[in-house]
Design an enzyme around this catalytic site. Sequence first.
Site, PDB file in Angstrom:
ATOM      1  N   HIS A  61       1.925  -2.258  -6.007  1.00 35.51           N
ATOM      2  CA  HIS A  61       2.614  -1.534  -4.938  1.00 35.51           C
ATOM      3  C   HIS A  61       2.014  -1.906  -3.578  1.00 35.51           C
ATOM      4  CE1 HIS A  61       4.907   2.465  -4.238  1.00 35.51           C
ATOM      5  NE2 HIS A  61       4.758   1.878  -3.075  1.00 35.51           N
ATOM      6  N   HIS A 231       3.067   6.412  -7.773  1.00 37.32           N
ATOM      7  CA  HIS A 231       2.128   7.270  -7.036  1.00 37.32           C
ATOM      8  C   HIS A 231       2.248   8.741  -7.451  1.00 37.32           C
ATOM      9  CE1 HIS A 231       5.463   7.459  -4.118  1.00 37.32           C
ATOM     10  NE2 HIS A 231       5.142   6.329  -3.534  1.00 37.32           N
ATOM     11  N   ASN A 234       2.428  12.190  -5.420  1.00 32.64           N
ATOM     12  CA  ASN A 234       2.981  11.996  -4.075  1.00 32.64           C
ATOM     13  C   ASN A 234       4.484  11.766  -4.170  1.00 32.64           C
ATOM     14  OD1 ASN A 234      -0.050  10.415  -3.577  1.00 32.64           O
ATOM     15  ND2 ASN A 234       0.605  12.120  -2.298  1.00 32.64           N
ATOM     16  N   ASP A 263      -7.218   7.241  -2.663  1.00 31.45           N
ATOM     17  CA  ASP A 263      -7.935   7.095  -1.393  1.00 31.45           C
ATOM     18  C   ASP A 263      -8.615   8.395  -0.977  1.00 31.45           C
ATOM     19  OD1 ASP A 263      -5.687   8.526  -0.719  1.00 31.45           O
ATOM     20  OD2 ASP A 263      -5.049   7.238   0.927  1.00 31.45           O
ATOM     21  N   ILE A 265      -7.130  10.858   0.130  1.00 32.08           N
ATOM     22  CA  ILE A 265      -6.270  11.466   1.152  1.00 32.08           C
ATOM     23  C   ILE A 265      -4.914  11.846   0.532  1.00 32.08           C
ATOM     24  CG2 ILE A 265      -4.978  11.013   3.285  1.00 32.08           C
ATOM     25  CD1 ILE A 265      -7.344   9.132   4.079  1.00 32.08           C
ATOM     26  N   ASP A 289      -0.455   1.101  -2.334  1.00 34.11           N
ATOM     27  CA  ASP A 289       0.649   1.469  -1.429  1.00 34.11           C
ATOM     28  C   ASP A 289       0.297   1.009   0.000  1.00 34.11           C
ATOM     29  OD1 ASP A 289       3.107   2.476  -0.682  1.00 34.11           O
ATOM     30  OD2 ASP A 289       2.626   4.578  -1.031  1.00 34.11           O
TER      31      ASP A 289
HETATM   32 ZN   LIG Z   1       5.380   2.725  -1.327  1.00 31.87          ZN
END
Ligand SMILES: [Zn+2]
Length: 395
Positions: A61, A231, A234, A263, A265, A289
């Site tokens: 990604h 992900h 998210n 990460d 975050i 990402d």
């Molecule tokens: Zn993406």
Amino acid sequence: MLAFTAARLLTSHGVLESALLLVDEGRVVDAVSAAARQLPAGVLPLNFGDSLVVAGYLDLHVHGSAGYDVMDDAPEALPAIERLLARHGVTSYFPTTVSAPIDTTLRALERLADAVEKCERDCSGEQKNTKRTGRAQPLGIHLEGPFISHARRGVHLSEHLLLPKLETFERFWQASRGSIRMMTIAPELESAKELIAAAAARGVCVSLGHSDADFSAAERAIAAGARHATHTFNAMRPLGHRDAGIAAAVLTDSRVTADIIADGIHVEPSIVKLFAVAKGAEQTVLITDATAATGMPDGRYRLGSMEVDVKDGRCTSDGRLAGSVLTMDVAVRNLANFAEWDLPAAVAAANQNPARVVRNTNKGVLAAGADADFIVLDSHGNVRRTFVRGVECSR
Ligand SMILES: [Zn+2]
């Protein structure tokens, strides 16, 4: 023939002590304990000393890096991205699109297909081109959107989202000349099931994401052929203890692998640990990402046709998280810390596991016959050197 020695080398069977790696024509000839095999006559090994040698990372990604987006039409974009990826241990990757006007997507798919096909040609036996080595290789395209949920679109623009339709997918497929190898889709959308089955039948890894699906819609999509999740947590309906949702299906269904942005975050460290416990050593996959802002100072960058702002490691668009500035070497170290995994286990989530997700048996492992993509790590997981098909990438 090239020979490399190191204190430790990670194979799919575990760590080899005082190891010898033999490489010829860009492929691994053998990865063994140095005591088990004599060096071929006249071959001088390069010694990596106290390091751990592992297969190069594969990032499923990647939107961009080094100031460029993979959808940019500048000829220098992909080479710049690929050199930056290599510095962080990524030896192959999936350039990833974002939802955009259909003609923009079609043109980007054509260009990315050119890059994937050129890489395949340059690396094939007959016409090896050493100029191609020295940077990460694009293995296939990840189509992220437009078949995603308005409710969980993240920063993908509403006006570019589309309902899953076989005819639309067919246009993308033709433009990519079959180079789409991964597709993120929201399974609750009308007709998603038909498209999931059709894409899976063409060998596309169908990944659930940007989705507001409930548990049963996610399970139906898995039964229809989806086998990965994008992900996790998210742009996904949150896990609730009385509303299990897609997240619970992803965490508990052993038929799916899943990736996460580690990460610290996008997902809290304790939730990364929960994820790692649920998916385990073989189904946990790290992605970055990464956006154009990765490897760049704070400022304003592009993500597809959007603008994103980067400050203190956060990449946002209108206040929403918009991709990341994470690099894979950091993701691996974070996973080891957050999940309390040893370094080899965290490394597998960045090489062996993603290679298995996209069914690529030449990548992600150091074994006879595999591509000689490998990296040299110190004991903390910092990348010291990167080799793509046996050729070192400049740092
Ligand atoms: Zn993406």
